[in-house]
Design an enzyme around this catalytic site. Structure first.
Site, PDB file in Angstrom:
ATOM      1  N   ASN A   9       3.370  -3.110  -3.360  1.00  0.00           N
ATOM      2  CA  ASN A   9       1.917  -2.779  -3.830  1.00  0.00           C
ATOM      3  C   ASN A   9       2.099  -1.780  -4.992  1.00  0.00           C
ATOM      4  O   ASN A   9       2.432  -0.509  -4.575  1.00  0.00           O
ATOM      5  CB  ASN A   9       1.062  -2.291  -2.704  1.00  0.00           C
ATOM      6  N   TRP A  10       2.195  -2.021  -6.240  1.00  0.00           N
ATOM      7  CA  TRP A  10       2.233  -1.051  -7.182  1.00  0.00           C
ATOM      8  C   TRP A  10       1.299  -0.104  -7.414  1.00  0.00           C
ATOM      9  O   TRP A  10       1.325   0.934  -8.538  1.00  0.00           O
ATOM     10  CB  TRP A  10       2.732  -1.880  -8.621  1.00  0.00           C
ATOM     11  N   LYS A  11      -0.093  -0.260  -6.983  1.00  0.00           N
ATOM     12  CA  LYS A  11      -1.150   0.690  -7.079  1.00  0.00           C
ATOM     13  C   LYS A  11      -1.318   0.850  -8.599  1.00  0.00           C
ATOM     14  O   LYS A  11      -1.038  -0.169  -9.308  1.00  0.00           O
ATOM     15  CB  LYS A  11      -0.821   1.765  -6.336  1.00  0.00           C
ATOM     16  N   HIS A  94      -7.195  -2.623   1.477  1.00  0.00           N
ATOM     17  CA  HIS A  94      -6.351  -1.516   1.466  1.00  0.00           C
ATOM     18  C   HIS A  94      -7.421  -0.010   1.634  1.00  0.00           C
ATOM     19  O   HIS A  94      -8.339   0.299   1.320  1.00  0.00           O
ATOM     20  CB  HIS A  94      -5.676  -1.418   0.109  1.00  0.00           C
ATOM     21  N   GLU A  96      -6.911   2.743   0.439  1.00  0.00           N
ATOM     22  CA  GLU A  96      -7.495   3.284  -0.793  1.00  0.00           C
ATOM     23  C   GLU A  96      -8.739   2.876  -1.193  1.00  0.00           C
ATOM     24  O   GLU A  96      -9.662   3.356  -1.788  1.00  0.00           O
ATOM     25  CB  GLU A  96      -6.448   3.564  -1.782  1.00  0.00           C
ATOM     26  N   GLU A 166      -1.478  -0.865   8.232  1.00  0.00           N
ATOM     27  CA  GLU A 166      -1.017   0.628   7.339  1.00  0.00           C
ATOM     28  C   GLU A 166      -1.576   1.773   8.110  1.00  0.00           C
ATOM     29  O   GLU A 166      -2.860   1.922   7.816  1.00  0.00           O
ATOM     30  CB  GLU A 166      -1.452   0.451   6.125  1.00  0.00           C
ATOM     31  N   GLY A 172       2.164   6.849   1.513  1.00  0.00           N
ATOM     32  CA  GLY A 172       2.310   7.925   0.651  1.00  0.00           C
ATOM     33  C   GLY A 172       2.565   9.251   1.264  1.00  0.00           C
ATOM     34  O   GLY A 172       2.698  10.312   0.251  1.00  0.00           O
ATOM     35  N   SER A 212       4.984   4.607   3.918  1.00  0.00           N
ATOM     36  CA  SER A 212       6.361   5.066   3.742  1.00  0.00           C
ATOM     37  C   SER A 212       7.547   4.414   4.250  1.00  0.00           C
ATOM     38  O   SER A 212       8.444   4.847   4.527  1.00  0.00           O
ATOM     39  CB  SER A 212       6.271   6.499   4.450  1.00  0.00           C
ATOM     40  N   GLY A 233       4.519   0.491  -0.755  1.00  0.00           N
ATOM     41  CA  GLY A 233       3.880   1.383  -2.115  1.00  0.00           C
ATOM     42  C   GLY A 233       4.987   2.087  -2.676  1.00  0.00           C
ATOM     43  O   GLY A 233       5.766   1.409  -3.791  1.00  0.00           O
ATOM     44  N   GLY A 234       5.154   3.275  -2.813  1.00  0.00           N
ATOM     45  CA  GLY A 234       6.032   4.151  -3.851  1.00  0.00           C
ATOM     46  C   GLY A 234       7.373   3.583  -4.038  1.00  0.00           C
ATOM     47  O   GLY A 234       7.824   3.401  -5.039  1.00  0.00           O
TER      48      GLY A 234
HETATM   49  P1  PGA Z   1       3.737   3.899   0.739  1.00  0.00           P
HETATM   50  O1  PGA Z   1       2.286   2.917   0.448  1.00  0.00           O
HETATM   51  O2  PGA Z   1       4.767   2.882   0.959  1.00  0.00           O
HETATM   52  O3  PGA Z   1       3.730   4.586  -0.650  1.00  0.00           O
HETATM   53  O4  PGA Z   1       3.547   4.791   1.713  1.00  0.00           O
HETATM   54  C1  PGA Z   1       1.983   1.794   1.174  1.00  0.00           C
HETATM   55  C2  PGA Z   1       0.899   1.183   0.807  1.00  0.00           C
HETATM   56  O5  PGA Z   1      -0.099   1.782   0.362  1.00  0.00           O
HETATM   57  O6  PGA Z   1       0.478  -0.115   0.923  1.00  0.00           O
END
Ligand code: PGA
Length: 248
Positions: A9-11, A94, A96, A166, A172, A212, A233-234
């Site tokens: 997930n590149w956000k 998600h 967010e 999640e 994050g 994470s 994500g990251g």
């Molecule tokens: P993260 O994000 O790996 O940076 O914790 C995961 C996600 O939001 O899908």
């Protein structure tokens, strides 16, 4: 056997040219992956991303969509547009989106139904906040999220559905759920699927862990019996880190 999915997930990161560059670097290092590999760039990168992955084992997903096909919905994209662009997956619900854009389980439910009806593979995200975990309500929250975001889906074909657990406190933050905790909640989600949708759906649905995930913890998480992959994500923004997760 459920084939694991590793989705990045590149956000809100990587412009079109940066996305194409990252995909070029990724192609050779994930080409022998046993897992299904997915990248989810921003909406504006989807068309270029689909051409850039062409003929490889990398699938492309969107990070969100609206549930209507088309019309006066300024700023939105729809399942029809994703399909027309040969996008295969879409992340829905998600945390967010829930937190910053106030998406509710009812909104997400409409999106999941629309995605499935259009032949997309939704990656439905659920998970509890830190407060909810510390208050001991994780399982209630998960039950509410499953029942709300999967309402009116009993008669639907759920072959394309992917779920991502999640925990919000792990996203994050560098704090990963322990493999035992992640496995327990995912096992609980599978039990809910079994009660509500039957054995076939419960046994076939891939349920990923996200929060994470990095190369150093991917293997131990993926070895747990209930965990069928990861939403990353990251760490998905770094070619080598993501490749090491994919090739855990
Ligand atoms: P993260 O994000 O790996 O940076 O914790 C995961 C996600 O939001 O899908």
């Amino acid at each position: 056997m459920r084939r694991p999915v590793i989705a990045g997930n590149w956000k809100l990161n990587k412009t079109v040219s940066e996305a194409v560059e990252l995909i070029s670097a990724l192609k050779p290092v994930v080409k022998d992956a046993a897992a299904e590999v997915v990248i989810c760039p921003t909406a504006i990168c989807l068309t270029e991303a689909v051409s850039a992955v062409g003929g490889t084992n990398i699938g492309v997903g969107a990070q969100n969509m609206f549930h209507k096909d088309s019309g006066a919905f300024t700023g939105e994209i729809s399942p029809v547009f994703l399909k027309a662009a040969n996008v295969e997956y879409v992340i829905l619900g998600h945390s967010e989106r829930r937190q910053y854009f106030k998406e509710t389980d009812a909104d997400i439910n409409k999106k999941v139904i629309a995605a499935l009806n259009h032949g997309l593979k939704p990656i439905l995200c659920i998970g509890e906040t830190l407060e909810e975990r510390e208050g001991g309500t994780t399982f209630e929250v998960i039950t509410t999220q499953i029942d709300g975001s999967m309402a009116d889906m009993k008669e639907m074909n759920l072959d394309n559905l992917i779920i991502a657990y999640e925990p919000v406190w792990a996203i994050g933050t560098g704090k990963t759920a322990t493999k035992e905790d992640a496995n327990e909640v995912i096992g609980f989600i599978r039990k809910l699927l079994r009660e509500r949708f039957g054995d076939k759906v419960a046994d076939a649905t891939r349920i990923l862990y996200g929060g994470s995930v990095k190369a150093s913890n991917a293997k131990e998480l993926m070895e747990m019996p209930e965990i069928d992959g990861a939403l990353v994500g990251g760490a998905s923004l770094d070619v080598n880190e993501f490749a090491n997760i994919v090739n855990y």
